[in-house]
Design a protein around this motif. Structure first.
Motif, mmCIF file in Angstrom:
data_model
loop_
_atom_site.group_PDB
_atom_site.id
_atom_site.type_symbol
_atom_site.label_atom_id
_atom_site.label_comp_id
_atom_site.label_asym_id
_atom_site.label_seq_id
_atom_site.Cartn_x
_atom_site.Cartn_y
_atom_site.Cartn_z
ATOM 1 N N ARG A 50 -10.226 5.933 6.027
ATOM 2 C CA ARG A 50 -9.747 5.456 7.331
ATOM 3 C C ARG A 50 -10.744 4.441 7.870
ATOM 4 N NH1 ARG A 50 -6.037 7.473 10.324
ATOM 5 N NH2 ARG A 50 -7.204 7.313 12.255
ATOM 6 N N TRP B 152 -4.362 3.222 -0.754
ATOM 7 C CA TRP B 152 -3.884 4.155 0.275
ATOM 8 C C TRP B 152 -4.837 4.287 1.465
ATOM 9 C CZ3 TRP B 152 0.654 6.255 1.490
ATOM 10 C CH2 TRP B 152 1.649 6.281 0.516
ATOM 11 N N ASP C 248 -6.316 3.314 5.283
ATOM 12 C CA ASP C 248 -5.736 2.944 6.579
ATOM 13 C C ASP C 248 -6.662 1.959 7.271
ATOM 14 O OD1 ASP C 248 -4.462 2.742 9.007
ATOM 15 O OD2 ASP C 248 -4.471 4.895 9.433
ATOM 16 N N ASN D 160 -5.448 -0.115 9.774
ATOM 17 C CA ASN D 160 -4.651 -0.542 10.921
ATOM 18 C C ASN D 160 -5.564 -1.159 11.983
ATOM 19 O OD1 ASN D 160 -2.737 -0.885 12.919
ATOM 20 N ND2 ASN D 160 -2.570 1.279 13.416
ATOM 21 N N SER E 210 -0.588 0.066 -1.473
ATOM 22 C CA SER E 210 -0.141 1.038 -0.463
ATOM 23 C C SER E 210 -1.096 1.174 0.720
ATOM 24 C CB SER E 210 0.127 2.406 -1.097
ATOM 25 O OG SER E 210 1.150 2.301 -2.064
ATOM 26 N N ASN F 155 -2.554 0.501 4.450
ATOM 27 C CA ASN F 155 -1.983 0.190 5.755
ATOM 28 C C ASN F 155 -2.838 -0.897 6.397
ATOM 29 O OD1 ASN F 155 -0.911 0.044 8.302
ATOM 30 N ND2 ASN F 155 -1.510 2.098 8.920
ATOM 31 N N SER G 6 -1.420 -2.861 8.796
ATOM 32 C CA SER G 6 -0.637 -3.255 9.966
ATOM 33 C C SER G 6 -1.575 -3.646 11.101
ATOM 34 C CB SER G 6 0.310 -2.133 10.403
ATOM 35 O OG SER G 6 -0.403 -0.958 10.719
ATOM 36 N N ASP H 91 1.300 -2.305 3.697
ATOM 37 C CA ASP H 91 1.969 -2.525 4.972
ATOM 38 C C ASP H 91 1.227 -3.633 5.718
ATOM 39 O OD1 ASP H 91 3.090 -2.501 7.497
ATOM 40 O OD2 ASP H 91 2.897 -0.336 7.784
#
Length: 168
Positions: A62, A80, A82, A84, A100, A102, A104, A122
């Motif tokens: 993360r 995978w 994150d 964001n 995969s 993230n 965003s 994403d």
């Protein structure tokens, strides 16, 4: 000792392993974690500017709203992860695995994504103005009307998937 590991090209010392460690809101600026195992680490809201992270395993990690501005992430595994809202302006992600991930609302302006694998990532709401996507694998990556690309990038031609958001 990770420093000895780096200086001896893996012949001595120990590779840093911080699997699953919670390092939220930490300032690691200018640390050298190149080649370290940071699988599942939480670096959300951390300042990582100037940190050496090339060839690092950050899969399942993360990094929400992390400052990675200008960071060397070449060959890094972010599978995978994150990211964001992360600040990845001018970061070097060449040859990185972002499958995969993230991304965003991430800012990837002027980032180098040369030969990076962003399959199924994403990218909704992300900014990629001036990003170098030469040889980048984008098939299956998601984008939306808020994703901003440089004028020379056609996401449909790169195999990306347009996501429509339904109003509630």
């Amino acid at each position: 000792d990770h420093k000895l590991y780096l200086e001896s090209f893996g012949g001595g010392g120990c590779k840093a392993t911080l699997k699953g460690v919670d390092l939220r809101n930490i300032n690691l600026s200018n640390a050298n974690l190149r080649g370290a195992d940071l699988t599942g680490v939480n670096l959300s809201d951390s300042d990582l500017k100037g940190v050496g992270l090339s060839d690092t395993d950050l899969s399942f990690s993360r990094l929400v709203s992390a400052n990675l501005n200008g960071v060397d992430l070449t060959g890094t595994c972010l599978f995978w992860s994150d990211l964001n809202g992360a600040d990845l302006r001018c970061a070097d992600l060449s040859g990185s695995n972002l499958v995969s991930a993230n991304l965003s609302n991430a800012n990837l302006s002027k980032a180098s994504l040369t030969e990076a694998d962003l399959g199924s990532a994403d990218l909704t709401g992300a900014t990629l103005i001036g990003a170098d996507l030469t040889g980048a694998h984008l098939t299956g990556a998601k984008y939306d009307k808020d994703t901003i690309f440089s004028i020379d990038v056609n996401p449909k031609d790169r195999g990306m998937i347009l996501i429509y958001h339904c109003p509630l």
